[in-house]
Design an enzyme around this catalytic site. Structure first.
Site, PDB file in Angstrom:
ATOM      1  N   THR A   1       0.861  -1.240  -0.162  1.00 54.33           N
ATOM      2  CA  THR A   1       0.053  -0.013  -0.182  1.00 54.33           C
ATOM      3  C   THR A   1       1.000   1.268   0.086  1.00 54.33           C
ATOM      4  O   THR A   1       1.627   1.626   1.013  1.00 54.33           O
ATOM      5  CB  THR A   1      -0.850   0.019   1.173  1.00 54.33           C
ATOM      6  OG1 THR A   1      -1.710  -1.043   1.202  1.00 54.33           O
ATOM      7  CG2 THR A   1      -1.885   1.316   1.371  1.00 54.33           C
TER       8      THR A   1
ATOM      9  N   LYS B   1      -7.152   1.093  -2.832  1.00 56.10           N
ATOM     10  CA  LYS B   1      -6.909   0.754  -1.456  1.00 56.10           C
ATOM     11  C   LYS B   1      -7.260   1.748  -0.421  1.00 56.10           C
ATOM     12  O   LYS B   1      -7.584   1.481   0.797  1.00 56.10           O
ATOM     13  CB  LYS B   1      -5.543   0.420  -1.347  1.00 56.10           C
ATOM     14  CG  LYS B   1      -5.015  -0.069  -0.059  1.00 56.10           C
ATOM     15  CD  LYS B   1      -5.622  -1.526   0.344  1.00 56.10           C
ATOM     16  CE  LYS B   1      -5.316  -1.832   1.751  1.00 56.10           C
ATOM     17  NZ  LYS B   1      -3.839  -2.534   1.762  1.00 56.10           N
TER      18      LYS B   1
ATOM     19  N   LYS C   1       0.442   4.754   8.514  1.00 56.91           N
ATOM     20  CA  LYS C   1       1.230   5.037   7.281  1.00 56.91           C
ATOM     21  C   LYS C   1       0.032   5.075   6.099  1.00 56.91           C
ATOM     22  O   LYS C   1      -0.156   6.367   5.540  1.00 56.91           O
ATOM     23  CB  LYS C   1       2.199   4.079   6.696  1.00 56.91           C
ATOM     24  CG  LYS C   1       2.912   4.353   5.355  1.00 56.91           C
ATOM     25  CD  LYS C   1       2.057   3.475   4.299  1.00 56.91           C
ATOM     26  CE  LYS C   1       2.346   1.922   4.568  1.00 56.91           C
ATOM     27  NZ  LYS C   1       1.917   1.152   3.466  1.00 56.91           N
TER      28      LYS C   1
END
Length: 291
Positions: free
Chosen positions: A101, A176, A244
């Site tokens: 990701t 995502k 993150k």
């Protein structure tokens, strides 16, 4: 689709999810070359028949399909675009699949730099955590050229069951972000529900039995709430990596002039836990904020 007999797969990142994914490819009969920052985390794969290399540079010389699932965008940039990275050293017609990701803008940059060298790059982040990786039931969100996606479909089908081509380079990463935004607020609700059940004197497991198949049902409720109840905070997905992801989504949303109050709250709560030393715990450790 790519022929198995002419395909050698490189796999970089044999962590919580990557190890299971590489194992599925081995078991499917592909030659698999592995690399990980910590060699010990790949040792059992080597015992099972994978070949070890010491660097992405060496892998670029040996594999014609290379999959990465690593930590942060800065790691992705180094592995792909560094002087000794994949794009600068892979042969023409190599396929590069980043399942980390990362940021949509970096996915586009990798795609463009790879294209200059007649290398095919796709961004294909995944969802499903350690369980999805173990059971080969990941959701895979693919961005890049559609014809390249079709070439790689047989490989994706070894790793997941819900594989969707989303559009041009960066589209997988944008998808995502949608996934992580949905999970962020859901995890708050799941944690609050379990804490509420306990404080009300209920048996949380019985509560789950009632609500997990109704309108409140979700992956998080079915798979992570039981871990909360048992006090199992081992990572299926690390808090540090979720933070993150949320920060990437917050930045992307800001650039689109979009408010994301649920995402913002979740990032604040998880950052609080991280500051308390929980960054290596699984995302279900959000429960500890209340408990």
């Amino acid at each position: 689709m790519l022929a198995k007999e002419t395909t050698t797969i490189g796999f970089i990142g044999t962590g919580v999810m990557g190890k299971s994914m590489a194992r599925h490819l081995l078991q499917a009969g592909y030659p698999v070359i592995v690399h990980n920052r910590t060699k010990e985390k790949a040792s059992d794969l080597v015992e099972e028949g994978a070949e070890w290399v010491d660097s992405p540079y060496e892998m670029a010389l040996k594999a014609n399909v290379i999959i990465t699932i690593i930590g942060y965008p800065k790691d992705v940039e180094e592995v792909y675009l560094g002087e000794n990275g994949l794009v600068n050293n892979a042969s023409e017609n190599t396929y590069l699949i980043d399942m980390t990701t990362s940021t949509p803008s970096l996915a586009k940059k990798i795609y463009e730099e790879a294209k200059k060298k007649n290398i095919y790059a796709v961004d294909a982040p995944v969802s499903g955590g350690d369980v999805g990786a173990r059971d080969a039931k990941l959701s895979i969100m693919v961005g890049g050229d559609e014809e390249v996606y079709k070439e790689l479909q047989s490989i994706f089908e070894i790793l997941g069951t819900n594989i969707v081509y989303q559009g041009p380079a960066g589209s997988g990463q944008h998808t995502k972000m949608c996934n992580q935004i949905a999970i962020a607020s859901t995890m708050i609700g799941v944690s609050e529900a379990i804490v509420y059940a306990k404080k009300a004197g209920l048996d949380p497991e019985k509560v789950l039995e009632s609500i997990s198949t109704g309108a409140a049902g979700s992956f998080s409720l079915s798979n992570l709430a039981p871990r909360m109840i048992k006090g199992d905070f081992e990572p299926g997905f690390y808090i540090k990596h979720f933070i993150k992801d949320m920060r990437i989504a917050l930045k992307e949303a800001e650039e689109m002039n979009m408010e994301t109050p649920g995402l913002s709250l979740a990032e604040t709560l998880y950052s609080h836990l991280s500051a308390k030393g929980e960054e290596e715990s699984g995302t279900q450790a959000l429960f500890k904020y209340w408990d």
